[in-house]
Each structure stands twice: as C-alpha cells, then as structure tokens.
Design a protein around this motif. Sequence first.
Motif, PDB file in Angstrom:
ATOM      1  N   SER A   1      -2.342   2.990  -1.521  1.00  0.00           N
ATOM      2  CA  SER A   1      -3.023   2.836  -2.676  1.00  0.00           C
ATOM      3  C   SER A   1      -2.292   1.256  -3.082  1.00  0.00           C
TER       4      SER A   1
ATOM      5  N   TYR B   1       1.007  -1.279  -0.177  1.00  0.00           N
ATOM      6  CA  TYR B   1       0.125  -0.129  -0.087  1.00  0.00           C
ATOM      7  C   TYR B   1       0.645   1.279  -0.091  1.00  0.00           C
TER       8      TYR B   1
ATOM      9  N   LEU C   1     -10.067   2.103   0.486  1.00  0.00           N
ATOM     10  CA  LEU C   1      -9.706   1.752  -0.784  1.00  0.00           C
ATOM     11  C   LEU C   1     -10.882   1.210  -1.666  1.00  0.00           C
TER      12      LEU C   1
END
Length: 480
Positions: free
Chosen positions: A51, A23, A278
């Motif tokens: 991300s 991430y 997310l």
Amino acid sequence: MNKYETIIGLEVHAELKTKSKIYCDCKNSFGSDPNTNICPICMGMPGTLPSLNKKAVEYAIKMGHALNCKINNISHQDRKNYFYPDLPKGYQISQADTPLCENGYLDIMVEGKKRRIRITRIHIEEDAGKLLHDNSDNNSLIDFNRCGVPLIEIVTEPDIKSSKEANIFLDTIKAILKYIDISDCKMQEGSIRCDVNVSVRPYGESLLGTRCEMKNVNSFSAAVRAIEYESKRQISILENNGFLFQETRRWDDSKGISIIMRTKEDMQDYRFFPEPDLCSIFTDDETIKRIKSEIPELPNDKLFRYTDVLCLPYNDAVLIAYSYDKAKFFDEAVKLDICSPKSICNKIISDVLKYLNESEKELSETYITPQKLVRVIKEVENGNISNTSASTVIKLLMEENKEPEDIISERNLTQNSDEEFLLDLVNDVIASEKKSVIDYKNGKKNVLGYIVGKCMKKSMGKANPVKINEIVLNIINREE
Ligand code: ADP
Ligand code: MG
Ligand code: ZN
C-alpha cells in the motif's frame, strides 16, 4: 582544438526521507543492523499486498514543483521485471509511461551564465537491497533493509554539455533536495546516486551521437570522472574510424575506467506492465496547490536576492546560496539587522568557510551561531578588536561553545586605541623607516601599508589599524 561536443543526460536517484518504506510500514532508516527493517511485503512474499506511502508521493510532487514540472493528476505504477539477488520480488515497482511529474526544467548557473536543463520526468519507485561482497572468502552477503525505501528518479533531457555542467546540475539538485527537506542527501550513505548517459558528436552536427549509459556512479566527483573518461573513449574510437555501439557500462571509480555490462542486442527487457496490486495515483489540484505553497525560497532565488538586492559579489553569493546550512545561517544573521549583509558575507567567506574547509566539518558540527558572529563583527566595527583578532575569535567560537566577549577578554585581544600609545608607536617606527618615508613622498604610495604593517607588528597586533593608518598619514604628510 577539440572537434567534438559532449552530450550528457542524467538519471538521478534520491532516497526520500519518509519515516516508513514506500509499500509497507517498515522503518526507513540507514545504518540499522542488516535485515532488521524487513517484513513479508518488502521481502516480496507471495500473497502480500503493497500500500502506497502518501508522503512519498507528496515529496515527489514537491520536487516536481521545485523543478518547474507539470504535475499529473493521474499517474500509474508499473512493474519493472528483472532478476537480481538484491530484489527478492523479482520486480521493482516503478512508473513507466505516466510519471507523477514531467516536462520541467532547472536553470543552473555556469560561470555566471544561466543554462536551462530540461527535466523529462520525475517518478517514484522503490529501492533494492544492498549486496556486500566479501572478497576474502568469495562470499556475497545481502542486506534487505534498503528494499522498498522510496526513491524519486529525476531524468534530464540530453541538455548537459560538459562534466562541469553535470557537476553544477547535481550540486543544484542536491541543494534543492535539502531546501525542500525531502532527502538526507548523504552521499556517503548512497542517498543520491546517478546513471550517466554520454555521447559525443562533431560540433555543428544536429543529430545526437550513440550514447553509453554508465551505472554505479556514487558521487558527483565520480560522475565528473566518468563523463570525462567516457567522452575521451568515444572520441578516440571515432577518430580512429571506429564504430560506437549503444552500451550499458559500469563505472569503476577506483580504477577510473568504464567496463561494458551489456550491448543494445542483449539490452534487458524489463517487460513493464501495470502493477495489478496498486490503483492509479489520483492527485487533485487542491493538493498540488497546497504542496506548491510549502516550497521555500530556493537556491536560485536566493542567489538572485543576494546579488541583486543585497549586492553581494557573485562568487561569494553562490557559495552561500547553494548551501542550505550556510544560507540559513547568513539569512538569520542578516535578519538581526545589526551588521551589513556585506560584512556578514565577508566573515562567512573569509573565516567560517576557511575553518569548515580546513576541519572538514559541516556548519552544524560547530558551535558558532548567527548571533555570535554578528557580535564579533560589531566588536571590529566599534574598534575594540582588529580583523586579525576577529578571525581568532571566530575560529574559537566554531570550536567551543563560548561567548565572543569571554574569548576577547581571556585572550586579551582588545585593541589599543589610546592616542598617546599609538602616537609613540608610530613615531618609533617612522624613525627607523626613514627610507620608506622618502619613498612614500616620491610617489610610492603603497609604502603606507608597509609602515602600518610594521606598527601592527610592533604592537603585536593590538594596535587599532584604522587609527594607526590615520596617524601615519598625518605624520608623513606633515614631515618635510
Ligand atoms: P533509458 O530508459 O533506456 O535509460 P531514456 O530514453 O529514458 O533511456 O534516456 C535516459 C537518459 O539518457 C536521459 O537522461 C536522456 O537525456 C539521456 N540520453 C538519451 N539519448 C542520449 C544521447 N544521445 N546522449 C546523451 N544522453 C542521452
Ligand atoms: Mg536509464
Ligand atoms: Zn517491509
């Protein structure tokens, strides 16, 4: 007679070898100085946003294909909440109800028979940090480098029936991870770990027994020991009219025992909920298909090709097919099309593997190449060196970066095929082995090997054994 059947389900965690974490863009690498590969995201600072690493998703899908799973076009990520010092965020991002892959299977070969182990699911999640307990001053240190390292978790149905099957399953999973090149598979670095669920039930019973889940199983041999210990423990409780409780236990491999961590009553409540930072993972059919096309020939297919097409003996084929390095080496040697697959296999099993076992090295840590091995075999086939000398040459080729021909001439290993020399040699030996010759004529045919052996010894291994054999036979059969 054992009245009980052991039932095992495994949850295997494998670290993915992506360049960066799952991430954030911190480096995903083992062995850096503690707390050097960290950032506010993987340290769980408020206000940061994760991300998703695309490669981690692709790798998980690759494993999904390799384990014959259905790949979900849409899957979700969820927060698994728990408090432990190795998890600075206070939650782990994982996947709860919609994993990337589900409903697959893996066929394993157990004593030559195929056993199908169903795969419930494969999902992605992030790893936690590492606690280092310093017993000398009663401190614990934390290294957060591993926080956010991408993992896949492979969950099996309770289809495994013995510690042996579990071991083969784990070995096969490891081989596949190597083949599809998504994990380092370095056990000593903890790249693969598993939780082991064990229950027992009387043979013939169709309902599953109460299971215990053992955490902290760090090697395949530890998994075998944990399963055996736990199944004995449960059987003995049942035999003594005791009652089994669903528990989570910790496997202590150094002591060889499992210790209770928590019972069902105080089972952790992870309070799973959808990860709000997310979005869902969308994977289109095109991508799924493309990843499938990148899957190489896998160990089971190799095994089948080795036994059924190349006609290698099953036990040898298994040793080669399930080891990525050895299979690659073998396939390359066969491709050179200079020696038969059988002769290459023989030398790998008898000499190469022997050396690797004795030296505890990996094939990649030695200097031998498929080309060199094939040249040695050719020397034997042309009668230039004996099989015994070939073993010496192969060992040296693994130890040093040399050419087979140089070793043969340096060590003076060329065998003697000179007719006159061999004839004299055999005559000498036969003259001193009158009794053996009589035994041979009286039907003890295995005396032949003994005489040939004597000749080889007398020549200090330099005589051509095939020729010696011929000459001995000629002389014995001629003599009255
Ligand atoms: P959890 O999420 O609590 O770990 P799961 O239902 O996901 O529970 O099961 C985890 C693992 O336990 C799976 O590998 C499954 O096959 C195995 N398992 C479930 N029931 C049993 C049982 N009775 N005996 C052995 N293994 C079991
Ligand atoms: Mg579990
Ligand atoms: Zn980071």
